[in-house]
Design a protein around this motif. Structure first.
Motif, PDB file in Angstrom:
ATOM      1  N   PHE A  22       0.840  -1.194   0.000  1.00 42.04           N
ATOM      2  CA  PHE A  22       0.000   0.000   0.000  1.00 42.04           C
ATOM      3  C   PHE A  22       0.879   1.251   0.000  1.00 42.04           C
ATOM      4  N   ARG A  23       0.712   2.094  -1.045  1.00 40.16           N
ATOM      5  CA  ARG A  23       1.535   3.314  -1.110  1.00 40.16           C
ATOM      6  C   ARG A  23       0.765   4.555  -0.677  1.00 40.16           C
TER       7      ARG A  23
ATOM      8  N   ASP B 188       1.842  16.162  -5.448  1.00 35.66           N
ATOM      9  CA  ASP B 188       1.229  16.501  -6.738  1.00 35.66           C
ATOM     10  C   ASP B 188       1.569  15.377  -7.719  1.00 35.66           C
ATOM     11  N   PRO B 189       0.879  15.323  -8.887  1.00 36.96           N
ATOM     12  CA  PRO B 189       1.077  14.183  -9.796  1.00 36.96           C
ATOM     13  C   PRO B 189       2.543  13.943 -10.169  1.00 36.96           C
ATOM     14  N   ALA B 190       3.318  15.007 -10.351  1.00 34.90           N
ATOM     15  CA  ALA B 190       4.727  14.807 -10.741  1.00 34.90           C
ATOM     16  C   ALA B 190       5.493  14.114  -9.618  1.00 34.90           C
TER      17      ALA B 190
ATOM     18  N   GLN C  36       4.387  10.514  -9.331  1.00 34.29           N
ATOM     19  CA  GLN C  36       4.990   9.703 -10.391  1.00 34.29           C
ATOM     20  C   GLN C  36       6.433   9.366 -10.019  1.00 34.29           C
ATOM     21  N   ALA C  37       7.140  10.361  -9.502  1.00 33.00           N
ATOM     22  CA  ALA C  37       8.545  10.148  -9.143  1.00 33.00           C
ATOM     23  C   ALA C  37       8.658   9.152  -7.994  1.00 33.00           C
ATOM     24  N   ARG C  38       7.708   9.215  -7.063  1.00 28.54           N
ATOM     25  CA  ARG C  38       7.820   8.356  -5.877  1.00 28.54           C
ATOM     26  C   ARG C  38       7.339   6.938  -6.151  1.00 28.54           C
ATOM     27  N   ASP C  39       6.179   6.840  -6.794  1.00 30.47           N
ATOM     28  CA  ASP C  39       5.561   5.519  -6.892  1.00 30.47           C
ATOM     29  C   ASP C  39       5.383   5.017  -8.324  1.00 30.47           C
ATOM     30  N   GLY C  40       6.062   5.641  -9.260  1.00 29.34           N
ATOM     31  CA  GLY C  40       6.120   5.261 -10.662  1.00 29.34           C
ATOM     32  C   GLY C  40       5.041   4.335 -11.182  1.00 29.34           C
TER      33      GLY C  40
ATOM     34  N   ALA D 217       3.252   1.868  -9.864  1.00 32.96           N
ATOM     35  CA  ALA D 217       2.037   1.665  -9.066  1.00 32.96           C
ATOM     36  C   ALA D 217       1.084   2.848  -9.262  1.00 32.96           C
ATOM     37  N   TYR D 218       1.654   4.047  -9.328  1.00 33.86           N
ATOM     38  CA  TYR D 218       0.825   5.234  -9.503  1.00 33.86           C
ATOM     39  C   TYR D 218       0.180   5.229 -10.893  1.00 33.86           C
ATOM     40  N   ALA D 219       0.982   4.863 -11.905  1.00 38.76           N
ATOM     41  CA  ALA D 219       0.464   4.825 -13.279  1.00 38.76           C
ATOM     42  C   ALA D 219      -0.661   3.789 -13.403  1.00 38.76           C
ATOM     43  N   ALA D 220      -0.489   2.643 -12.744  1.00 42.11           N
ATOM     44  CA  ALA D 220      -1.528   1.600 -12.807  1.00 42.11           C
ATOM     45  C   ALA D 220      -2.824   2.103 -12.178  1.00 42.11           C
ATOM     46  N   ALA D 221      -2.683   2.814 -11.054  1.00 36.68           N
ATOM     47  CA  ALA D 221      -3.878   3.346 -10.379  1.00 36.68           C
ATOM     48  C   ALA D 221      -4.565   4.368 -11.273  1.00 36.68           C
ATOM     49  N   GLU D 222      -3.774   5.178 -11.962  1.00 28.05           N
ATOM     50  CA  GLU D 222      -4.370   6.191 -12.848  1.00 28.05           C
ATOM     51  C   GLU D 222      -5.174   5.537 -13.973  1.00 28.05           C
ATOM     52  N   GLU D 223      -4.641   4.436 -14.467  1.00 26.29           N
ATOM     53  CA  GLU D 223      -5.368   3.706 -15.526  1.00 26.29           C
ATOM     54  C   GLU D 223      -6.702   3.182 -15.001  1.00 26.29           C
ATOM     55  N   GLU D 224      -6.627   2.618 -13.793  1.00 23.45           N
ATOM     56  CA  GLU D 224      -7.865   2.090 -13.193  1.00 23.45           C
ATOM     57  C   GLU D 224      -8.866   3.214 -12.951  1.00 23.45           C
TER      58      GLU D 224
END
Ligand code: G4P
Length: 539
Positions: free
Chosen positions: A190-191, A220-222, A225-229, A231-238
């Motif tokens: 869990f991030r 913020d989104p940037a 993205q830098a922290r959780d690369g 995992a964050y991108a996958a969540a955004e897709e969902e």
């Protein structure tokens, strides 16, 4: 009553009562045992600064903090048999969290608590989703029109896919999920949580042992993205998918109508996402609203004081053999010392010793408003479902429907010299609604039949008879599994029949026919098509 009937214009509601009612929320947590209800209760109270360290409320076995010691059995089993009501401030709001019993048995207590709340949090274990007890409790919420907020717990542990959990909620109980936030990182990794309405990303940092508030950081989104690369991108897709399937916002009308449920993710133990859940309670849970009386007329929140007794508990404090009735304030202002009327008997009821509860700590309550829970000491005459009111105009709320019992046993005192204690104990436990007591001329007073919704109720009766009333007792389980309401003609027709017995319920004098099973019932119905064999209402 209309103006024409009373000849007087209605009194204007006290604006203070309306304002105080407006900032109150009365809710309960419903869950299957072990989903984390005690942990979440503590975490919620902790966030609301009501207690300084998790563990002070329930004192579950092995946890640090104040332990509840009024019922040794509760401690030994590590389960909560009684309902505590917690009241805490959160920002400008006053939250009243009514505790539903946490054991696996479904008991009438739970049903009564759900009659006294305006909203429920359905707590799910992320690895298990909907479990049997959750489903039962959800059904009760649905039948009572109680709207439900869903919290998916234990996200810090390996569990299921969030989309799969939403799908299960929709498919199995027909509740349309409206995700409020979305987890970044699979269950177990869990991030943080993305807030769907704003896109804000909140990360959490554990505090040692989870006892304390988790440290939250907004990225913020940037930075996210830098922290959780990945995992964050996958969540955004969902999230993009969610917008399509579940819409973008919680619709209040369908939520209050029991059609949709706001869904939040988190982990109660390390305190992740708990503050957000509190915000959801204050945003979505409805304020107290008019409650229908027995005539179906809504009692306005601003009307003079009225309250519903939803729980009666004896001997909570071993130092004082007392009897506490928990009352949900439905309308008006309660003031300690008020003399109320007990609607069932028309008798006055003095409230000099009103208390509010916080776990096992009591404090005297001076005043209370709709949505609050007060404890009334020395409440010998009060029973669950009773109404108390102030003022001249009587009001009575409909009784809380009782569940159909499925377990039956004869109870007998073991010590011949303690017959009086035994009778007093049985009478008391019946009045409290711990169990239903049935009797007949044939069986006599010394060996009444106990009828329970769940078998744990029997253990509670034996334990309390011995420890509170000094009467050891034993049970003889009966081979019946269902009860039907009948009348005098039915009792006559069924007398002496095999696998059927008619008994009188002590609290309301109803005649109940106990039957071994549904086949025997069908047979009796065939043989005696004219007799009354009415199902007992379960909700
Ligand atoms: P209940 O009241 O619904 O029965 O559940 P309770 O809070 O007692 O929680 C059941 C178990 O689940 C406890 O563990 C508790 O610590 C754990 N738990 C609750 N919430 C979370 C969470 O968010 N994450 C994780 N990882 N665990 C959680 P236990 O070992 O059975 O009891 P204990 O010794 O910790 O008290």
């Amino acid at each position: 009553m209309t103006i024409a009937e009373t000849g007087a214009p209605p009194r204007a509601a006290d604006p203070r009562v309306l304002a105080e009612a407006g900032r109150r929320r009365a809710f309960a947590v419903i869950s299957h045992p072990d989903a984390g209800k005690s942990t979440l209760t503590e975490a919620l109270a902790l966030h609301a600064s009501a207690i300084t360290q998790a563990g002070a409320v329930h004192g579950k076995a092995g946890r640090r903090g104040v332990t509840s010691d009024w019922m040794a059995m509760e401690r030994a089993r590590g389960i909560s048999i009684t309902s505590a009501a917690l009241r805490f401030d959160y920002g400008d709001m006053v939250l009243n969290l009514l505790d539903t019993p946490g054991h696996a048995d479904f008991s009438e207590d739970t049903y009564r608590v759900l009659s006294a709340v305006d909203c429920a949090i359905m707590l799910l274990d992320s690895a298990k989703g909907l479990e049997p007890q959750t489903l039962k409790l959800f059904d009760v919420c649905r039948s009572r029109g109680v709207p439900v907020i869903t919290f998916v717990n234990k996200w810090d542990r390996p569990g299921r896919e969030p989309l799969e959990l939403l799908d299960e909620i929709e498919q199995r109980i027909g509740l349309h999920p409206a995700p409020v936030n979305w987890p970044v990182g699979v269950a177990g990794d869990f991030r943080g949580l993305i807030e769907r309405a704003t896109g804000e990303y909140v990360t959490f940092e554990r505090t040692p042992g989870g006892a304390g508030r988790a440290l939250e950081t907004v990225l913020d989104p940037a930075a996210a993205q830098a922290r959780d690369g990945a995992a964050y991108a996958a969540a955004e897709e969902e999230l993009a998918l969610l917008d399509e399937v579940y819409g973008t916002a919680v619709d209040m009308e369908t939520f209050l109508g029991g059609v949709t449920s706001p869904v939040l993710f988190g982990a109660a133990l390390p305190n992740f996402g708990v503050r957000r859940l509190l915000d959801a309670v204050t945003t979505y849970a409805p304020a107290p609203s008019p409650r229908d009386d027995v005539k179906g007329e809504p009692r306005p929140v601003g009307a003079p004081f009225s309250g519903l007794v939803f729980k009666v508990q004896a001997n909570m404090d071993p130092a004082h053999r007392d009897r506490m009735a928990f009352v949900r304030v439905c309308s008006g202002r309660f003031e300690r010392g008020m003399v109320l009327t007990h609607a069932a008997t028309g008798r006055p009821f003095a409230t000099k010793y009103a208390q509010s509860m916080f776990g096992q700590d009591r404090e005297t309550v001076e005043e209370a408003f709709p949505g609050d829970v007060i404890g009334l000491v020395n409440a010998t005459a009060l029973r669950p479902g009773d109404t108390l009111y102030a003022g001249e105009a009587p009001v009575e709320f409909p009784p809380i429907p009782s569940f159909a019992p499925e377990h039956f046993a004869v109870v007998r005192g073991k010590d011949a010299g303690k017959a009086k204690q035994f009778r007093r104990g049985i009478e008391q436990l019946d009045t409290e609604g711990v169990i239903q007591v049935l009797s007949s001329d044939l069986r006599g007073d010394q060996a009444p039949v106990l009828a329970a919704v769940g078998p744990l109720q029997f253990d509670v009766v034996l334990h309390r008879l011995e420890h509170e009333f000094g009467s050891r007792a034993e049970l003889d389980h009966l081979d019946y599994s269902m009860a039907r309401r009948t009348d005098a003609d039915g009792a006559r027709a069924l007398a002496g029949q095999r696998s059927v017995e008619v008994l009188t319920r002590r609290d309301d004098g109803a005649l109940l026919a106990l039957l071994s099973d549904k086949w025997r019932l069908a047979q009796v119905q065939r043989e005696h098509p004219d007799i009354l064999l009415e199902p007992l209402i379960a909700g």
